[in-house]
Design a protein around this motif. Structure first.
Motif, mmCIF file in Angstrom:
data_model
loop_
_atom_site.group_PDB
_atom_site.id
_atom_site.type_symbol
_atom_site.label_atom_id
_atom_site.label_comp_id
_atom_site.label_asym_id
_atom_site.label_seq_id
_atom_site.Cartn_x
_atom_site.Cartn_y
_atom_site.Cartn_z
ATOM 1 N N GLU A 192 16.481 13.941 0.177
ATOM 2 C CA GLU A 192 16.355 12.520 0.486
ATOM 3 C C GLU A 192 15.212 11.891 -0.296
ATOM 4 O OE1 GLU A 192 16.381 11.317 4.593
ATOM 5 O OE2 GLU A 192 17.555 13.083 5.136
ATOM 6 N N TYR A 237 19.639 17.103 -16.104
ATOM 7 C CA TYR A 237 19.066 16.189 -15.118
ATOM 8 C C TYR A 237 17.560 16.414 -14.982
ATOM 9 C CZ TYR A 237 18.757 20.032 -11.777
ATOM 10 O OH TYR A 237 18.427 21.208 -11.156
ATOM 11 N N ARG A 257 27.395 21.047 -13.099
ATOM 12 C CA ARG A 257 26.635 20.077 -12.292
ATOM 13 C C ARG A 257 26.128 20.707 -10.993
ATOM 14 N NH1 ARG A 257 27.998 14.414 -13.246
ATOM 15 N NH2 ARG A 257 29.038 14.283 -15.243
ATOM 16 N N LEU A 270 15.704 10.812 -9.755
ATOM 17 C CA LEU A 270 16.806 11.757 -9.898
ATOM 18 C C LEU A 270 17.806 11.084 -10.823
ATOM 19 C CD1 LEU A 270 18.300 14.382 -9.245
ATOM 20 C CD2 LEU A 270 19.346 13.194 -7.315
ATOM 21 N N THR A 271 17.906 11.599 -12.016
ATOM 22 C CA THR A 271 18.821 11.029 -12.992
ATOM 23 C C THR A 271 19.407 12.134 -13.841
ATOM 24 O OG1 THR A 271 19.083 9.231 -14.596
ATOM 25 C CG2 THR A 271 17.107 10.572 -14.797
ATOM 26 N N SER A 272 20.573 11.853 -14.393
ATOM 27 C CA SER A 272 21.252 12.860 -15.198
ATOM 28 C C SER A 272 21.540 12.327 -16.594
ATOM 29 C CB SER A 272 22.551 13.299 -14.523
ATOM 30 O OG SER A 272 23.447 12.212 -14.430
ATOM 31 N N LYS A 289 14.558 15.728 -11.767
ATOM 32 C CA LYS A 289 14.236 15.288 -10.402
ATOM 33 C C LYS A 289 12.729 15.383 -10.228
ATOM 34 C CE LYS A 289 14.121 17.683 -6.594
ATOM 35 N NZ LYS A 289 14.449 18.611 -5.533
ATOM 36 N N PHE A 305 22.425 20.116 -10.207
ATOM 37 C CA PHE A 305 22.230 18.686 -9.973
ATOM 38 C C PHE A 305 22.732 18.300 -8.580
ATOM 39 C CE2 PHE A 305 23.912 14.305 -10.167
ATOM 40 C CZ PHE A 305 22.728 13.628 -10.394
ATOM 41 N N GLU A 306 23.893 18.820 -8.199
ATOM 42 C CA GLU A 306 24.435 18.518 -6.870
ATOM 43 C C GLU A 306 23.488 19.014 -5.778
ATOM 44 O OE1 GLU A 306 26.945 16.527 -6.356
ATOM 45 O OE2 GLU A 306 27.406 16.404 -8.488
ATOM 46 N N ALA A 343 20.219 19.387 -6.142
ATOM 47 C CA ALA A 343 19.047 18.504 -6.205
ATOM 48 C C ALA A 343 19.339 17.160 -5.547
ATOM 49 C CB ALA A 343 18.613 18.306 -7.660
ATOM 50 N N SER A 344 20.594 16.725 -5.587
ATOM 51 C CA SER A 344 20.987 15.427 -5.011
ATOM 52 C C SER A 344 20.932 15.429 -3.490
ATOM 53 C CB SER A 344 22.410 15.066 -5.452
ATOM 54 O OG SER A 344 22.480 14.953 -6.838
ATOM 55 N N GLN A 345 20.863 16.595 -2.886
ATOM 56 C CA GLN A 345 20.841 16.676 -1.423
ATOM 57 C C GLN A 345 19.504 16.243 -0.835
ATOM 58 O OE1 GLN A 345 23.753 17.312 0.184
ATOM 59 N NE2 GLN A 345 24.508 17.302 -1.915
#
Length: 173
Positions: free
Chosen positions: A107, A123, A97, A112-114, A125, A100-101, A103-105
């Motif tokens: 804003e 995932y 992950r 954004l889905t996995s 984005k 993905f982590e 990419a999650s940063q």
């Protein structure tokens, strides 16, 4: 005789133009939802057979894609005038992950889905860069592919990128 053939052809062309007009004015939220659904379907499909052999891995490369540059952990791909960057990390597993982590940063991405199954984590984005430009990022485990895309190419780009990311086969060196 020519009038009998010409009228149906004109009708078909008019219907095609009307269809394309409605397709191009489809609400962007609907486009995003379709991309999410279709990308997950590709993720869940069986891995495509590889057709490109790099130094440390092999992958499925869709038609029209060319490898412009290759390094230990990256491929720079071209399709027409669009550049795609494929990053792979052989130290990460297919369930990683890490990308993905990262990419999650960001804003407020548009999407954004996995997705996951027993053997993989993936995932997607999508982030808006400018009025008509979007950053598209697809990942599966230690593989990440990014490009800058336009609205009318986003879905096709996402599907092809997921096919590539999904197909990575690491080689032991």
């Amino acid at each position: 005789m020519q009038n009998k053939i010409g009228v149906p052809v004109v009708i078909i062309l008019v219907l095609f133009v009307i269809y394309m007009t409605f397709e191009s004015i489809k609400p962007f939220e609907e486009v995003i939802q379709e991309i999410e659904t279709d990308t997950e379907e590709v993720f869940l499909e069986e891995q495509l057979e590889t057709n490109y052999e790099a130094e440390n891995f092999s992958l499925f490369l869709p038609a029209e894609f060319e490898v412009e540059e290759e390094s230990i952990s990256n491929l720079i791909l071209k399709k027409e005038n669009q550049t795609y960057i494929l990053f792979y990390n052989a130290l990460e597993t297919a369930t990683s992950r890490l990308n993905f982590e990262a990419a999650s940063q960001m804003e407020s991405p548009l999407l954004l889905t996995s997705f996951s199954d027993d053997e993989r984590f993936g995932y997607i984005k999508i982030a808006q860069l400018e009025e008509k430009e979007y950053q598209l990022e697809i990942g599966v485990g230690g593989v990440k592919i990014t490009t800058i895309s336009e609205k009318n190419r986003l879905e096709n780009d996402a599907l092809e990128m997921m096919q590539m990311a999904n197909s990575i086969a690491y080689t032991d060196n």
